[in-house]
Motif scaffolding. Structure first.
Motif, PDB file in Angstrom:
ATOM      1  N   SER A   1       0.835  -1.203   0.000  1.00 56.62           N
ATOM      2  CA  SER A   1       0.000   0.000   0.000  1.00 56.62           C
ATOM      3  C   SER A   1       0.868   1.252   0.000  1.00 56.62           C
ATOM      4  N   ALA A   2       0.293   2.338  -0.464  1.00 58.65           N
ATOM      5  CA  ALA A   2       1.006   3.616  -0.467  1.00 58.65           C
ATOM      6  C   ALA A   2       1.396   4.025   0.950  1.00 58.65           C
TER       7      ALA A   2
ATOM      8  N   GLN B   1      -2.046   3.115  -6.037  1.00 55.61           N
ATOM      9  CA  GLN B   1      -2.345   4.465  -5.548  1.00 55.61           C
ATOM     10  C   GLN B   1      -1.101   5.361  -5.636  1.00 55.61           C
TER      11      GLN B   1
ATOM     12  N   TYR C   1       1.766   7.525  -4.446  1.00 59.85           N
ATOM     13  CA  TYR C   1       2.370   7.680  -3.120  1.00 59.85           C
ATOM     14  C   TYR C   1       3.227   8.924  -2.981  1.00 59.85           C
TER      15      TYR C   1
ATOM     16  N   VAL D   1       5.213   4.696   2.340  1.00 57.19           N
ATOM     17  CA  VAL D   1       5.571   5.980   2.949  1.00 57.19           C
ATOM     18  C   VAL D   1       6.204   5.760   4.327  1.00 57.19           C
TER      19      VAL D   1
ATOM     20  N   LEU E   1       2.151  11.966  -0.843  1.00 59.38           N
ATOM     21  CA  LEU E   1       2.179  11.749   0.601  1.00 59.38           C
ATOM     22  C   LEU E   1       3.523  12.114   1.225  1.00 59.38           C
TER      23      LEU E   1
END
Length: 262
Positions: free
Chosen positions: A117-118, A155, A157, A122, A160
């Motif tokens: 996942s993003a 998604q 990233y 991160v 972010l």
């Protein structure tokens, strides 16, 4: 009356165009900026590139994959590079790339950017910043997206982490055409493979014609992968050192701090 109005509009548009075309002002009257960067934490960067840079008095940026065994094995060498004025940049913990794109058979399942996942990515990137701080004590940094991929788990990233970095390299492209249009969160880079010294120097000269900047992202120098020969690399550095008044060669961090301030 209508004719007078049209003439005034044309004059105004011409003036606006001339303002937009005004050359960017680089330090000390330089015609262009040159960023020399090296990705992936490779031995040839420490053994070949770094001594060549130091011999010519040039500063560069090294983007570290923090899980690389070479980081631990030669930690003192990376610390020395930072102490010499070179930048240690963030290239993530594990160098995840999308396995779903053509030619990505080499991407291991555990490093598939499509399955993380993003938010998770991160978190890893911020941990990498903490690790880099432990190495060089710096709090300001730049980031290079592995493989130029901008999605994690489908998604985006990069938005972010905009606030975590001075600037981000996220695209493979050409020389910056217009500094006024530069997106500091998606700076284009040129990644030479097998290029001659003359070819590399030609790109630098082209940047001077535009009055902009050229961002080189090298990998292996005289060895390792995606390499450029040590001779071609040395020829480029010698040219930059001999033409310091024409080209401002510095770390990507220093260049982008100047760009954002001006």
């Amino acid at each position: 009356m209508q004719k007078i109005y049209l003439v005034l509009v044309c004059v105004w548009l011409t003036g606006a165009g001339s303002v937009a075309a005004k050359p960017f002002s680089w330090p000390h009257g330089a015609k262009a900026a040159v960023s020399l960067a090296y990705d992936d934490t490779l031995a040839s960067q420490l053994d070949v590139a770094l001594p060549a840079l130091n011999a010519q008095g040039l500063k560069a940026s090294f983007y570290l994959q923090l899980s690389s065994p070479l980081l631990t094995a030669r930690l003192s060498d990376w610390r020395t590079a930072a102490a010499q004025g070179h930048e240690l940049g963030n290239h993530t913990l594990f160098h995840q790339c999308s396995a779903g794109k053509p030619g990505r058979d080499w991407v291991a399942a555990e490093n598939n950017l499509d399955t993380i996942s993003a938010v998770q990515l991160v978190q890893q990137i911020r941990l990498a910043n903490s690790m880099l701080f432990a190495i060089d004590g710096k709090t300001e940094r730049t980031f290079t997206a592995p493989c130029g991929d901008e999605l994690a788990g489908g998604q985006p990233y990069l938005p972010l982490i905009y606030s975590d970095f001075v600037a981000i390299k996220a695209k493979t492209g050409a020389i910056v055409a217009d500094m006024a249009q530069l997106n500091v969160h998606a700076v284009e880079v040129i990644a030479p493979v097998g290029s001659s010294g003359a070819e590399l120097i030609a790109l630098v000269k082209q940047a001077a014609q535009y009055g902009t900047m050229v961002n080189f992202t090298f990998h292996g120098i005289g060895g390792d992968h995606l390499s450029v020969s040590a001779d071609a690399h040395a020829e480029l550095l010698a040219y930059l050192a001999a033409n310091r008044n024409t080209y401002w060669t510095d770390t990507f961090l220093n260049i982008m701090q100047y760009v954002k301030a001006n």
